[in-house]
Write a protein that holds these residues in place. Structure first.
Motif, mmCIF file in Angstrom:
data_model
loop_
_atom_site.group_PDB
_atom_site.id
_atom_site.type_symbol
_atom_site.label_atom_id
_atom_site.label_comp_id
_atom_site.label_asym_id
_atom_site.label_seq_id
_atom_site.Cartn_x
_atom_site.Cartn_y
_atom_site.Cartn_z
ATOM 1 N N SER A 1 4.986 -47.961 22.072
ATOM 2 C CA SER A 1 5.840 -47.424 23.136
ATOM 3 C C SER A 1 7.319 -47.685 22.863
ATOM 4 C CB SER A 1 5.457 -48.036 24.489
ATOM 5 O OG SER A 1 5.644 -49.444 24.477
ATOM 6 N N ARG B 1 7.144 -44.837 18.954
ATOM 7 C CA ARG B 1 7.041 -43.462 19.470
ATOM 8 C C ARG B 1 7.319 -42.443 18.376
ATOM 9 N NH1 ARG B 1 10.314 -45.591 23.353
ATOM 10 N NH2 ARG B 1 12.005 -44.152 22.861
ATOM 11 N N ARG C 1 4.779 -39.439 16.784
ATOM 12 C CA ARG C 1 5.136 -38.026 16.603
ATOM 13 C C ARG C 1 5.050 -37.614 15.133
ATOM 14 N NH1 ARG C 1 8.766 -39.105 21.202
ATOM 15 N NH2 ARG C 1 10.304 -40.039 19.815
ATOM 16 N N ARG D 1 1.378 -37.332 14.153
ATOM 17 C CA ARG D 1 0.737 -36.227 14.867
ATOM 18 C C ARG D 1 1.167 -34.876 14.299
ATOM 19 N NH1 ARG D 1 -3.009 -35.313 16.227
ATOM 20 N NH2 ARG D 1 -2.673 -34.093 18.126
ATOM 21 N N ASP E 1 1.416 -46.466 28.528
ATOM 22 C CA ASP E 1 0.437 -45.371 28.410
ATOM 23 C C ASP E 1 1.134 -44.015 28.481
ATOM 24 O OD1 ASP E 1 -1.604 -47.196 28.269
ATOM 25 O OD2 ASP E 1 -2.352 -46.856 30.303
ATOM 26 N N ARG E 2 2.047 -43.887 29.439
ATOM 27 C CA ARG E 2 2.746 -42.614 29.609
ATOM 28 C C ARG E 2 3.604 -42.288 28.386
ATOM 29 N NH1 ARG E 2 7.679 -41.953 31.208
ATOM 30 N NH2 ARG E 2 7.804 -44.001 32.233
ATOM 31 N N LYS E 3 4.357 -43.259 27.884
ATOM 32 C CA LYS E 3 5.218 -43.028 26.721
ATOM 33 C C LYS E 3 4.399 -42.632 25.498
ATOM 34 C CE LYS E 3 8.992 -46.121 28.077
ATOM 35 N NZ LYS E 3 9.740 -47.371 27.744
ATOM 36 N N SER F 1 1.343 -41.296 25.467
ATOM 37 C CA SER F 1 0.743 -39.976 25.680
ATOM 38 C C SER F 1 1.757 -38.866 25.479
ATOM 39 C CB SER F 1 0.142 -39.893 27.086
ATOM 40 O OG SER F 1 -0.916 -40.810 27.252
ATOM 41 N N GLU F 2 2.970 -39.070 25.982
ATOM 42 C CA GLU F 2 4.017 -38.061 25.826
ATOM 43 C C GLU F 2 4.359 -37.837 24.357
ATOM 44 O OE1 GLU F 2 7.169 -39.548 28.244
ATOM 45 O OE2 GLU F 2 6.348 -38.732 30.116
ATOM 46 N N ALA F 3 4.225 -38.887 23.551
ATOM 47 C CA ALA F 3 4.518 -38.762 22.123
ATOM 48 C C ALA F 3 3.353 -38.156 21.352
ATOM 49 C CB ALA F 3 4.874 -40.132 21.544
ATOM 50 N N GLY F 4 2.193 -38.053 22.000
ATOM 51 C CA GLY F 4 1.038 -37.447 21.351
ATOM 52 C C GLY F 4 -0.036 -38.414 20.911
#
Length: 334
Positions: free
Chosen positions: A23, A28, A32, A35, A51-53, A55-58
């Motif tokens: 995170s 992060r 990316r 991914r 978790d949010r950070k 998930s946002e990064a993939g």
């Protein structure tokens, strides 16, 4: 073995990566980066925000803790560990920093070995070599000093030692050492610089006219992936933007991307060194009760030349910086 970017991407596409520290700024971007190649990326997290950070990064968040007895279960079916989690504070010794950077590394690598991962990369720092004297075009043959300049350097050097203890025929371990990581989304160096300027606490040391190696975040991600795929077991690699930059010019350019004009105030290096040594001395004499914001760890990191030779990474990993200074700065102003 071909080491072109295209061949590297093909190797990465088949990876199942497990990342700690996912995170953070480096983490992060690693998510990316992998991914984009099609790799599966699993990331250790400890909070809803993380978790949010992730998930946002993939990435795929996996809630857990470095010190959990069942950590290896989170890594099953992965084949590459990238250990980016660290306490990077440049303050005085704390049991927590040692616990995270040293004991945490030991636990993570033990779990990776137990889970059967084939490769592991430990993200370290050039700080393990710092003494307070200029470090000029150092390469990987440079020895870690017997006496570390500060707690952060000491803990990361010990972390390297713990990580390398897990190298064997079943799991290859490599170390990557960047310097002054920068780029879009920086949550460490640039925010600290802008805060210092905004609060009127920023000054150049001896006008800032000395060299520093730097590492754009995209160059670091490439270097880490190349160390994972092509690095020799047990080896260390410096990863930078190649040609060192003038410290004052580089920092001024960074600040300019945020619409900030760098101050002109300067203080003599000799004075700053004396104050840093005094801070360390008082900390020792008071058994840690006095903690000066200026210490030799901070001095060694930012007050003298620190430049690195990346010939080994070029020759062994096929590493070539892809993001130039000009391009990196342009991306930050968009």
């Amino acid at each position: 073995m071909s080491k072109s970017q295209e061949d590297l991407q093909k190797l990465m596409a088949n990876r199942r990566v497990f990342i700690t520290g996912g995170s953070g700024f480096v983490g992060r971007n690693l998510i990316r980066y992998y991914r984009r190649s099609g790799a599966e990326v699993r990331v250790l997290t400890r909070s809803d925000i993380a978790d949010r950070k992730v998930s946002e990064a993939g990435g795929i968040p996996v809630r857990g803790d470095m010190f959990a007895a069942d950590l290896h279960l989170s890594m099953l079916d992965c084949d590459l560990l990238i250990h980016a989690a660290a306490d990077t504070a440049h303050a005085y010794h704390s049991a927590e920093q040692w616990h995270v950077n040293v004991n945490g590394t030991d636990q993570v690598f033990a779990a990776a070995q137990r889970a059967g991962l084939k490769k592991a990369v430990y993200i370290s720092t050039e700080s393990v070599l710092l003494t307070g004297a200029p470090l000029i075009m150092a390469d990987e043959t440079s020895h870690i000093p017997e006496k570390s300049v500060g707690a952060y350097s000491r803990s990361k050097a010990a972390g390297e030692h713990r990580a390398l203890a897990y190298q064997n025929e079943a799991m290859s371990v490599t170390i990557v050492r960047p310097r002054f990581v920068w780029g879009n989304g920086d949550t460490t160096a640039l925010p600290q610089l802008t805060e210092a300027v905004n609060k009127g606490k920023f000054a150049w040391i001896s006008n800032g006219n000395y060299l520093t190696s730097t590492t754009h975040i995209e160059n670091l991600c490439q270097g880490i992936s190349r160390a994972a795929e092509y690095g020799r077991n047990g080896e260390i690699y410096f990863i930078t933007d190649d040609t060192p930059n003038n410290f004052r010019e580089f920092v001024s350019a960074l600040l300019a991307t945020q619409g900030i004009n760098a101050p002109s105030k300067s203080v003599p290096r000799t004075l700053i060194r004396i104050l840093a040594q005094l801070g360390d001395g008082l900390n020792r004499l008071t058994a840690g009760r006095i903690k000066s914001p200026l210490n030799m760890q901070v001095f060694a990191t930012s007050a003298v030349e620190v430049s690195l030779d990346i010939t080994k990474a070029r020759n062994e990993l096929g590493y070539q910086p892809l993001i130039s200074l000009e391009r990196g700065l342009e991306l930050m102003t968009r």
